[in-house]
Write a protein that holds these residues in place. Sequence first.
Motif, mmCIF file in Angstrom:
data_model
loop_
_atom_site.group_PDB
_atom_site.id
_atom_site.type_symbol
_atom_site.label_atom_id
_atom_site.label_comp_id
_atom_site.label_asym_id
_atom_site.label_seq_id
_atom_site.Cartn_x
_atom_site.Cartn_y
_atom_site.Cartn_z
ATOM 1 N N GLU A 202 20.240 -14.913 43.344
ATOM 2 C CA GLU A 202 19.226 -14.266 42.792
ATOM 3 C C GLU A 202 18.163 -14.802 43.411
ATOM 4 O OE1 GLU A 202 17.090 -11.382 40.124
ATOM 5 O OE2 GLU A 202 19.296 -11.994 40.649
ATOM 6 N N GLY A 203 17.339 -16.259 43.682
ATOM 7 C CA GLY A 203 16.447 -16.254 44.226
ATOM 8 C C GLY A 203 16.069 -15.150 45.304
ATOM 9 N N ARG A 204 17.068 -15.593 46.123
ATOM 10 C CA ARG A 204 17.055 -15.737 47.790
ATOM 11 C C ARG A 204 17.223 -14.084 47.808
ATOM 12 N NH1 ARG A 204 18.192 -19.264 51.002
ATOM 13 N NH2 ARG A 204 18.549 -17.747 52.573
ATOM 14 N N ARG A 205 18.078 -13.244 46.893
ATOM 15 C CA ARG A 205 17.851 -11.671 46.497
ATOM 16 C C ARG A 205 16.501 -11.179 46.303
ATOM 17 N NH1 ARG A 205 16.686 -7.625 43.537
ATOM 18 N NH2 ARG A 205 16.194 -8.816 41.722
ATOM 19 N N ARG A 206 15.366 -11.789 45.532
ATOM 20 C CA ARG A 206 14.351 -11.848 45.162
ATOM 21 C C ARG A 206 13.686 -12.150 46.483
ATOM 22 N NH1 ARG A 206 12.399 -11.618 39.468
ATOM 23 N NH2 ARG A 206 14.707 -11.412 38.221
ATOM 24 N N MET A 207 13.204 -13.244 46.903
ATOM 25 C CA MET A 207 13.252 -13.798 48.090
ATOM 26 C C MET A 207 12.935 -12.443 49.907
ATOM 27 S SD MET A 207 12.590 -16.809 50.647
ATOM 28 C CE MET A 207 14.963 -16.638 50.913
ATOM 29 N N TRP A 210 11.196 -9.137 48.669
ATOM 30 C CA TRP A 210 9.472 -9.736 48.531
ATOM 31 C C TRP A 210 8.958 -9.564 49.863
ATOM 32 C CZ3 TRP A 210 5.564 -9.908 46.551
ATOM 33 C CH2 TRP A 210 3.333 -10.499 46.783
ATOM 34 N N LEU A 211 9.997 -10.183 50.824
ATOM 35 C CA LEU A 211 9.615 -10.172 51.739
ATOM 36 C C LEU A 211 9.515 -8.704 53.105
ATOM 37 C CD1 LEU A 211 10.629 -13.978 52.873
ATOM 38 C CD2 LEU A 211 8.234 -12.559 52.931
ATOM 39 N N ASP A 216 3.422 -7.181 52.779
ATOM 40 C CA ASP A 216 2.509 -6.867 53.173
ATOM 41 C C ASP A 216 1.501 -6.703 52.781
ATOM 42 O OD1 ASP A 216 3.755 -6.537 55.898
ATOM 43 O OD2 ASP A 216 4.937 -4.762 55.316
ATOM 44 N N ALA A 217 1.111 -6.421 51.067
ATOM 45 C CA ALA A 217 0.333 -5.436 50.464
ATOM 46 C C ALA A 217 -0.292 -6.581 49.442
ATOM 47 C CB ALA A 217 0.520 -4.462 49.624
ATOM 48 N N ALA A 229 2.092 -7.288 41.690
ATOM 49 C CA ALA A 229 2.333 -7.207 43.102
ATOM 50 C C ALA A 229 2.667 -8.456 43.855
ATOM 51 C CB ALA A 229 1.152 -6.357 43.767
ATOM 52 N N THR A 230 2.953 -9.557 42.252
ATOM 53 C CA THR A 230 2.431 -10.918 43.004
ATOM 54 C C THR A 230 4.113 -11.245 43.376
ATOM 55 O OG1 THR A 230 2.950 -11.283 40.849
ATOM 56 C CG2 THR A 230 0.642 -11.805 41.867
ATOM 57 N N SER A 231 5.360 -12.063 44.092
ATOM 58 C CA SER A 231 5.822 -12.830 44.180
ATOM 59 C C SER A 231 6.970 -12.632 43.259
ATOM 60 C CB SER A 231 6.217 -13.544 45.339
ATOM 61 O OG SER A 231 5.929 -14.659 44.780
#
Length: 454
Positions: A202-207, A210-211, A216-217, A229-231
């Motif tokens: 799940e962490g890698r999916r979110r990472m 996010w990237l 970018d914003a 809008a944080t990670s």
Amino acid sequence: MDVAVVVFTSDLRLRDHPALHAAQRAADAVVPLFVRDRGVDGAGFATPNRLAFLADALTDLDAGLRERGGRLVVREGDVVEEVCTVVRDTGAGEVHLSAGVSAYARRREERLRAALEELRCPLRVHDGAVTAVPPGAVTPAGRDHFAVFTPYHRRWRESVRDAPLPAPRRIRVPDTAKGQGPPERGAVTGVSPGVPRGGETEGRRRMTAWLRSDVDAYEERHDDLAGDATSRLSPYLHFGCLSASELTHRALRHGGTGAEAFVRQLAWRDFHHQVLAARPDASWADYRPRGDRWRHDERELTAWREGRTGYPIVDAAMRQLAHEGWMHNRGRLLVGSFLTKTLYADWREGARHFLRLLVDGDMANNQLNWQWVAGTGTDTRPNRVLNPVTQGRRYDPDGAYVRRWVPELAGVGGSAVHEPWKLDASKLRAGGYPAPLVDLAVSRDRFLTARHRE
């Protein structure tokens, strides 16, 4: 057959794992071991929200190991006794462990090293599992740590490790390694409803998401409370489901001002770890004492904990914490300033409450962020006071964040939601919303007078 043991702690992943990588290079077979440590339970870290996330992370780690022919060995008890039992049962020739920075992690390492010496089994401790740059890797001349972030950040930026280590392709676990299966999330009671699913997958999916689409914003939107809008990657970094080094590497490779601003936040995380590594007493003692004589008003503390201070932006953030086990960083600053400077209550009261609920709660970032906002830590402006009304209007201008978390104010339009005491009572829901707990101007003067008393 050569056997090595890897003791997993705050590094629950397979990718970019220096201790696991070293163990596989050193031995034919590896025991991936996690000990449900009774000492951690006794220290108050085993709270429901973190236990639920931990159960997910261990289940995911076990699944990843099984895909590679291995399995996770889970045991429960005193960590030193359980590791030594596994060493004796498997005939392991060495034990690998990721370095920690807290006082508890250091005591654990010292005890484990001493016990393993009696078994003639060396302990190998590895940096690089918890932070992007290990504590102590960069230091100012003549000192053991940086006390100011900006010069630290310059040196940190030059020291970030390059490409991350790959996950192992195969893992052979000896049959003599005995243990239980991972715990089940469903067995944990008292979990906040919105706690996310844990684990490396799940962490890698979110990472990746996010990237790909949001970083970018980040520079423009990271303080937008309603925009969220944080990670939200902090729980995965705390449990080591994600590598801080890999995340930094990938963000820098992505490039752009948003990624640079995000990487700066990762540097702040490492900054606090290097402070705590050098000053472990900062977990509970003032890093820079100000002579404070903190007030203790249980009624005010209860109102703050429950999100019923009468200041909507503070209450919204506290209710988000109770529901999700997480809080937006701007919210953390606001509720921290309100507790320590508006109410003039001890920062340790806030730190304890956060540790009870935060999935990402750890001693380095939780305690030292609390000290920063209280003015007893590394903040170069220790007496600043954040006004919750002006902060609410600035970072939640149309009141969407407040209305999301404070249903009593759901019918109030626009920025008027930040000063509900000015509204006609008919605009508030039945049962009403509490009047302001304290007067902001009076409280500010009280704090500044107390700080300058000495």
